[in-house]
Design a protein around this motif. Structure first.
Motif, PDB file in Angstrom:
ATOM      1  N   PRO A   1       0.780  -1.140  -0.148  1.00 33.31           N
ATOM      2  CA  PRO A   1      -0.021  -0.124  -0.167  1.00 33.31           C
ATOM      3  C   PRO A   1       0.802   1.333   0.120  1.00 33.31           C
TER       4      PRO A   1
ATOM      5  N   TRP B   1      -1.595   2.854  -4.611  1.00 37.71           N
ATOM      6  CA  TRP B   1      -2.547   3.061  -3.874  1.00 37.71           C
ATOM      7  C   TRP B   1      -3.594   3.742  -4.797  1.00 37.71           C
TER       8      TRP B   1
ATOM      9  N   ALA C   1      -5.774   1.055   2.244  1.00 40.64           N
ATOM     10  CA  ALA C   1      -4.847  -0.204   2.284  1.00 40.64           C
ATOM     11  C   ALA C   1      -6.046  -1.235   2.258  1.00 40.64           C
TER      12      ALA C   1
ATOM     13  N   SER D   1      -5.910  -3.562  -0.970  1.00 42.78           N
ATOM     14  CA  SER D   1      -4.867  -4.642  -0.521  1.00 42.78           C
ATOM     15  C   SER D   1      -4.755  -5.783  -1.177  1.00 42.78           C
TER      16      SER D   1
END
Length: 395
Positions: free
Chosen positions: A347, A351, A362, A366
């Motif tokens: 992250p 992002w 995150a 993720s």
């Protein structure tokens, strides 16, 4: 007209008073003496003295340029105030305290003359009524009173004429009085233009000093700007943190996953921001070093892995990914497999463009980030074949 006299006098009086209150310099002094006493001049002197002590530092150069600008602004202000005082403030005082009071005195004088005339006329009328008696000497008294009455009447007429002339002159000067306020705005416009010219000259010079200064904070600064300013190909925080971790952190369990002490992390980031080489104390805390590296990547205005940063990314990514691959080689000790590294560090590299905290972003991305970062770490040599272009890092 008489009511207008009072209104105009009050306006001139208060305008004079308020304009004086706007002055920063001492009233009644010339431009040079006024300039020496201005608060801006004191500020300029303070900045210039401090710049001399700081010599060739960035702050010293900035203070010198700013001090010169403030001194020039003080000079422009002193000249502006002297002009306004001479062309506007003093004439307003003359109107409020001399011209209009003289007209008002003339009006009071007329009132007294009228009273005198009425008194003499009353006495003459009384004497004329009594003239039917044989009072000795009365005709002579009547003649004397008649002369006094005529003289008093003439004085009244003369005073009326003078007062009327003064009133008409006052009305005729209304345009002249209004011109004072046009002059005021013109003077203010001229002063602000000159002040703006001073600032527009100083600001580019100060910005140039700032742009040339290499020791700017790296955290939160766009990668391309940091690399250009520092003349580096690998960002200082990345290279410094990687070198520290290669020395002491490769077998540290939970590296990048276990958080560091907040005060230690803050201190390391500050040290990296000022480009210090005194980082020996951080060899004993690899988690702080890993945390600083994560913070640097996260605080980049744009994620490292973007199209816009392709040229910078190919250099930095080769350096960083090969380090992470080397870290994963000792995963049996440090527990940091490519998957774990991708989870905790991904992250900070990639992002989504959305609002939120690090944890929120995150959580939202993720799975996708890990799917991208993990194979890059696993196959680092395939993605980045060859050596490290002379960087002291990984065989």
């Amino acid at each position: 007209i008489e009511r207008r006299l009072d209104t105009v006098r009050s306006m001139c009086h208060h305008s004079h008073k308020r304009l004086l209150a706007c002055f920063q310099g001492q009233h009644g002094t010339d431009a040079e003496r006024r300039h020496k006493k201005l608060p801006l001049t004191a500020l300029a002197q303070n900045l210039q003295e401090a710049s001399a002590q700081l010599e060739e530092s960035l702050l010293g150069k900035m203070l010198e340029t700013c001090g010169d600008a403030e001194n020039q602004l003080a000079l422009e202000l002193s000249q502006h105030e002297v002009f306004v005082e001479k062309e506007i403030v003093d004439p307003l005082y003359g109107i409020a305290e001399v011209e209009i009071p003289n007209i008002q005195k003339q009006r009071k004088q007329l009132a007294r003359l009228v009273l005198d005339w009425d008194s003499v006329r009353a006495r003459w009328n009384q004497a004329h009524k009594s003239s039917g008696t044989n009072f000795q000497g009365l005709p002579s008294k009547i003649d004397t009173l008649k002369e006094e009455m005529d003289e008093a009447g003439n004085k009244v007429e003369q005073c009326k004429d003078q007062l009327a002339a003064d009133m008409y002159n006052f009305m005729a000067k209304e345009g002249e009085y209004g011109r004072f306020f046009v002059t005021l705005l013109e003077a203010q416009a001229d002063y602000h233009r000159k002040a703006l010219a001073v600032l527009e000259k100083a600001l580019p010079e100060m910005r140039a000093h700032q742009d040339k200064w290499a020791e700017k904070p790296a955290f939160g600064t766009p990668l391309e700007e940091h690399l250009k300013r520092s003349g580096r190909e690998i960002a200082l925080p990345i290279e410094a943190c990687v070198m520290l971790l290669l020395e002491t952190g490769m077998k540290e369990e939970g590296l990048f996953r276990i958080g560091a002490g907040a005060s230690k992390l803050k201190k390391l980031k500050a040290a990296l921001d000022c480009s210090t080489s005194h980082l020996d104390e951080f060899y004993s805390d690899p988690h702080a070093v890993a945390g600083a590296l994560k913070s640097y990547l996260w605080e980049l205005p744009e994620p490292l892995m973007t199209f816009n940063l392709y040229e910078e990314w190919t250099q930095v990514a080769r350096y960083l990914i090969k380090f992470l691959a080397k870290l994963a080689q000792t995963s049996d000790v440090n527990k940091m497999t490519p998957s774990n590294i991708a989870i905790v560090l991904g992250p900070n590299l990639l992002w989504a463009k959305q609002e939120g905290t690090l944890a929120e972003i995150a959580a939202a991305t993720s799975v996708h980030v890990v799917a991208v970062i993990e194979p890059i770490i696993q196959h680092a040599d395939w993605f980045f074949p060859g050596g490290n272009h002379g960087y002291r890092l990984i065989d």
